[in-house]
Motif scaffolding. Structure first.
Motif, short mmCIF file in Angstrom:
data_model
loop_
_atom_site.label_atom_id
_atom_site.label_comp_id
_atom_site.label_asym_id
_atom_site.label_seq_id
_atom_site.Cartn_x
_atom_site.Cartn_y
_atom_site.Cartn_z
N VAL A 170 -8.35 9.92 6.41
CA VAL A 170 -7.91 8.72 6.84
C VAL A 170 -6.27 8.61 6.25
O VAL A 170 -6.08 8.83 5.09
CB VAL A 170 -8.75 7.43 5.91
CG1 VAL A 170 -7.91 6.17 6.13
CG2 VAL A 170 -9.92 7.57 6.39
N VAL A 171 -5.29 8.14 7.07
CA VAL A 171 -4.23 7.85 6.81
C VAL A 171 -3.82 6.22 6.98
O VAL A 171 -4.21 5.65 7.89
CB VAL A 171 -3.14 8.49 7.76
CG1 VAL A 171 -1.73 8.20 7.35
CG2 VAL A 171 -3.24 9.97 7.76
N MET A 172 -3.54 5.65 5.73
CA MET A 172 -3.40 4.02 5.74
C MET A 172 -2.19 3.57 5.51
O MET A 172 -1.22 3.94 4.81
CB MET A 172 -4.35 3.82 4.67
CG MET A 172 -4.60 2.22 4.32
SD MET A 172 -5.96 1.98 3.21
CE MET A 172 -5.57 0.03 2.88
N ARG A 173 -1.77 2.30 6.37
CA ARG A 173 -0.76 1.53 5.75
C ARG A 173 -0.96 0.60 4.93
O ARG A 173 -1.95 -0.02 5.14
CB ARG A 173 -0.32 0.87 7.30
CG ARG A 173 0.99 0.17 7.12
CD ARG A 173 1.07 -0.63 8.48
NE ARG A 173 2.38 -1.81 8.45
CZ ARG A 173 2.55 -2.51 9.28
NH1 ARG A 173 2.38 -2.30 10.58
NH2 ARG A 173 3.67 -3.20 9.29
N THR A 174 -0.02 0.26 4.12
CA THR A 174 -0.21 -0.78 3.13
C THR A 174 1.01 -1.07 2.38
O THR A 174 1.75 -0.21 2.26
CB THR A 174 -1.52 0.02 1.88
OG1 THR A 174 -1.42 -1.03 0.76
CG2 THR A 174 -1.01 1.21 1.23
N PHE A 175 1.00 -2.28 1.93
CA PHE A 175 2.30 -2.62 0.93
C PHE A 175 2.38 -2.01 -0.22
O PHE A 175 3.25 -1.98 -1.01
CB PHE A 175 2.51 -4.18 1.08
CG PHE A 175 3.56 -4.64 0.53
CD1 PHE A 175 4.73 -4.44 1.36
CD2 PHE A 175 3.70 -5.50 -0.66
CE1 PHE A 175 6.22 -4.88 0.76
CE2 PHE A 175 4.86 -5.80 -1.23
CZ PHE A 175 6.13 -5.47 -0.31
N GLN A 176 0.99 -1.69 -0.85
CA GLN A 176 1.08 -1.23 -2.19
C GLN A 176 0.21 0.05 -1.98
O GLN A 176 -0.88 0.00 -2.68
CB GLN A 176 0.16 -2.21 -3.06
CG GLN A 176 0.99 -3.52 -3.28
CD GLN A 176 -0.01 -4.70 -3.93
OE1 GLN A 176 -0.49 -5.42 -3.06
NE2 GLN A 176 0.21 -4.71 -4.99
N PRO A 177 0.90 1.00 -1.93
CA PRO A 177 0.14 2.55 -1.67
C PRO A 177 -0.34 2.88 -3.02
O PRO A 177 -1.21 3.98 -3.11
CB PRO A 177 1.32 3.20 -1.11
CG PRO A 177 2.65 2.69 -1.35
CD PRO A 177 2.36 1.23 -1.33
N GLU A 178 0.44 2.81 -4.06
CA GLU A 178 -0.01 3.07 -5.50
C GLU A 178 -1.41 2.54 -5.60
O GLU A 178 -2.12 3.40 -6.43
CB GLU A 178 1.07 2.87 -6.43
CG GLU A 178 1.52 1.44 -6.62
CD GLU A 178 2.40 0.85 -5.75
OE1 GLU A 178 2.60 -0.33 -6.07
OE2 GLU A 178 2.78 1.48 -4.79
N LEU A 179 -1.71 1.43 -5.39
CA LEU A 179 -2.94 1.11 -5.47
C LEU A 179 -4.14 1.71 -4.82
O LEU A 179 -5.26 1.93 -5.26
CB LEU A 179 -3.06 -0.49 -5.43
CG LEU A 179 -2.14 -1.43 -6.15
CD1 LEU A 179 -2.30 -2.94 -5.84
CD2 LEU A 179 -2.46 -1.22 -7.72
N VAL A 180 -3.70 1.91 -3.48
CA VAL A 180 -4.78 2.68 -2.52
C VAL A 180 -5.07 4.18 -3.08
O VAL A 180 -6.08 4.61 -3.01
CB VAL A 180 -4.13 2.70 -1.12
CG1 VAL A 180 -5.10 3.45 -0.21
CG2 VAL A 180 -3.99 1.04 -0.77
N ASP A 181 -4.01 4.60 -3.69
CA ASP A 181 -4.31 6.07 -4.44
C ASP A 181 -5.42 6.13 -5.12
O ASP A 181 -6.15 7.15 -5.53
CB ASP A 181 -2.88 6.33 -5.11
CG ASP A 181 -1.89 6.91 -3.92
OD1 ASP A 181 -1.94 7.11 -2.87
OD2 ASP A 181 -0.81 7.25 -4.51
#
Length: 570
Positions: free
Chosen positions: A103-114
């Motif tokens: 999965v490759v995801m767009r998000t405003f806060q990528p550090e949280l998705v990590d």
């Protein structure tokens, strides 16, 4: 080429159209999940993709849409919608249906998705705004940021610098530039677009050269600033990321107080009507007396004498509501007065500035650009037309923020446009951005203009007609990251500099690489741009004497074959 590989894109917008088109042009098949009638953005994107991709309407069943799109056996799932929560929910649904699909995801806060990437097989998470912001800032100073990678909560850009006769890098070798500015020199061109990778050469950089440099965001952009002798550089920027930047949008007092006022008015009316009814039916007062008594009680005065306990309790509630309502009204009026005074103070600050940047538009991209300009201590005035923008208060702590339409000359004059060095029109409206740049150029013929555009074809032609200096699309800038992560298990970013083929990627070794080992890779042309060691993002100078431990992350760049060799060796 990607012949035979199938990708699924979730979300129907400009970014999806750009990413899907790029994949199809490389031979892949793409199925898009999205509602073509959701909004204008979705309709325009659907029109672009109808002949290239199959579009699946998700309806109310996310799982069924994923199955219909063929999630089983897909080469990758790209979550490109603008709603972070919806993207995350889709990642969870996809993982339950096909756990092996990356999965490759767009998000405003990528550090949280990590933090949940391993649970949902998320290969990379990117913020479009964060990827695009360095490009806009670089354009403001005449430099070209060609790629931005992410390491932890830090962006790591690669920037091409045009070396002038008074540039501070003239006469320095690549290693001396690294020591002086904490940026790695990756490649050098001495003319005619002939680029060569930098190894451990001690050859000095000369005026007229073009150099590709990379490193931590603030370090690279500060080097870009000092490379332009017309830019006055203030004291070193603080390496900070505000709480608003980490948590995203905040709820502002301007948004809260109107809701409180409405709640208070509704409460007052309900208590007043109930009070009148009780005075008429229970206390047996005449109609006019009932009205006067109800009004007095609702304003906090002593109520009529009553024998029933429940009536006394009700009167206590009515009196309390009568005390609270004036407090809410006064708070709202006070907030308006203070906001007006703050606006006046900010306008005065703007009028004292010179050689500053005027940023029009404070959406997600505008916020990231403003945040970066503040980190660099670049004098900046921000103008936003939407009074309830989530980012107003966050940015106003660092920069003067004025409210108004940037297309109007009166508002640009409030930003002191006559003494500004650059205007960045960064709203979500292409035509408004074009009108802003045109008006700014009319008021200040020598000003540099940077235009954000979604429709690049139309905007590019109009920008050329109106002599706009730089036209940029945040989706185009960011799409390279999403495409690279989707097609490559290492999520490498290819870079073509003339005839030189380079690759950059986020590298996590499974064993320690000693300083001597790193030195051998450097001699072959590999460069470390930044290193994440236990959550601390350190510059490339640290890699000269510190090992890269197993579990550390580093952004590395170099010739494609060399970088793949490094990835496979560790």
């Amino acid at each position: 080429m990607l012949s035979g590989r199938r990708f699924i894109a979730f979300g129907l917008n400009h970014l999806t159209a750009r990413v899907a088109t790029s994949l199809v042009e490389q031979g892949a098949r793409v199925v898009v999940i999205g509602d073509p009638d959701a909004d204008d953005d979705a309709r325009e994107s659907a029109d672009q993709l109808n002949e290239r991709c199959r579009i699946v309407d998700p309806g109310f069943d996310r799982d069924h849409a994923l199955v219909d799109a063929g999630i089983a056996g897909a080469a990758g799932l790209l979550l490109l919608g603008g709603d972070d929560l919806e993207n995350l929910r889709t990642a969870a649904a996809a993982h339950s249906l096909a756990p092996d699909v990356p999965v490759v995801m767009r998000t405003f806060q990528p550090e949280l998705v990590d933090e949940v990437s391993e649970q949902f097989n998320i290969r990379r998470a990117y913020s479009v705004a964060a990827l695009a912001a360095p490009t806009f800032v670089g354009a403001a100073f005449g430099e070209d940021v060609i790629q931005t990678l992410r390491l932890g909560d830090e962006e790591v850009p690669l920037c091409v610098l045009e070396v002038g006769p008074v540039s501070p890098v003239v006469g320095k070798s690549a290693e001396e530039v690294k020591e002086a500015f904490e940026c790695a020199v990756v490649a050098v061109s001495s003319g005619a677009d002939r680029w060569k990778a930098v190894s451990d050469s001690v050859e000095p950089i000369v005026a007229g050269d073009r150099v590709l440099v990379g490193g931590r965001q603030v370090d690279v952009l500060r080097l870009a600033m000092v490379n332009d002798p017309s830019v006055g550089v203030s004291s070193p920027a603080k390496r900070r990321r505000s709480a608003a930047g980490r948590s995203g949008a905040t709820t502002t007092p301007r948004a809260v107080l109107p809701r409180l006022l409405l709640f208070g008015l509704v409460l007052f009316v309900l208590f007043f009507l109930a009070n009148v009814t009780i005075n008429l039916t229970v206390l047996d007062l005449a109609f006019l007396d009932a009205l006067l008594a109800a009004l007095a009680t609702s304003l906090g005065n002593v109520p009529p004498v009553a024998e029933q306990t429940w009536v006394k309790v009700f009167h206590l509630g009515a009196m309390a509501a009568g005390v609270v309502l004036p407090w809410i009204v006064l708070s709202y009026i006070t907030a308006l007065v203070l906001a007006e005074r703050l606006e006046l103070r900010m306008a005065k600050r703007a009028l004292r500035m010179e050689d500053h940047v005027v940023l029009i538009g404070l959406g997600r991209v505008g916020y990231r650009v403003a945040q970066l300009l503040a980190e660099l201590n670049i004098p900046t005035v921000v103008m936003e037309n939407e009074p309830d923008s989530s980012f107003l208060e966050a940015i106003a702590t660092d920069l003067p923020v004025l409210r108004g339409d940037g297309r109007l000359p009166e508002n640009l004059e409030r930003c002191n446009i006559a003494r500004a060095r650059c205007v960045i029109a960064c709203s979500d409206d292409d035509l408004a951005n074009l009108a802003t740049c045109r008006e700014a150029r009319r008021l200040q013929p020598r000003i540099r203009t940077v235009l954000r555009a979604f429709d690049e074809t139309v905007a590019g032609r109009l920008a050329e007609a109106f002599a706009i200096d730089v036209t940029l699309s945040s989706t185009t800038v960011a799409s390279r990251a999403f495409v690279g992560a989707a097609i490559d298990e290492y999520a490498m970013r290819p870079l073509t500099m003339g005839g030189l083929e380079l690759a950059a990627f986020r590298f996590t070794p499974n064993q320690t690489i000693t300083p001597d080992g790193l030195a051998r890779w450097r001699k072959k042309g590999m460069r470390v741009l930044a290193l994440d060691h236990e959550g601390e993002i350190v510059p490339p100078t640290v890699a000269l004497y510190r090992s890269i431990e197993a579990g550390d992350e580093a952004i590395v760049v170099g010739p494609v074959s060399l970088i793949r060799e490094l990835a496979e060796a560790y």
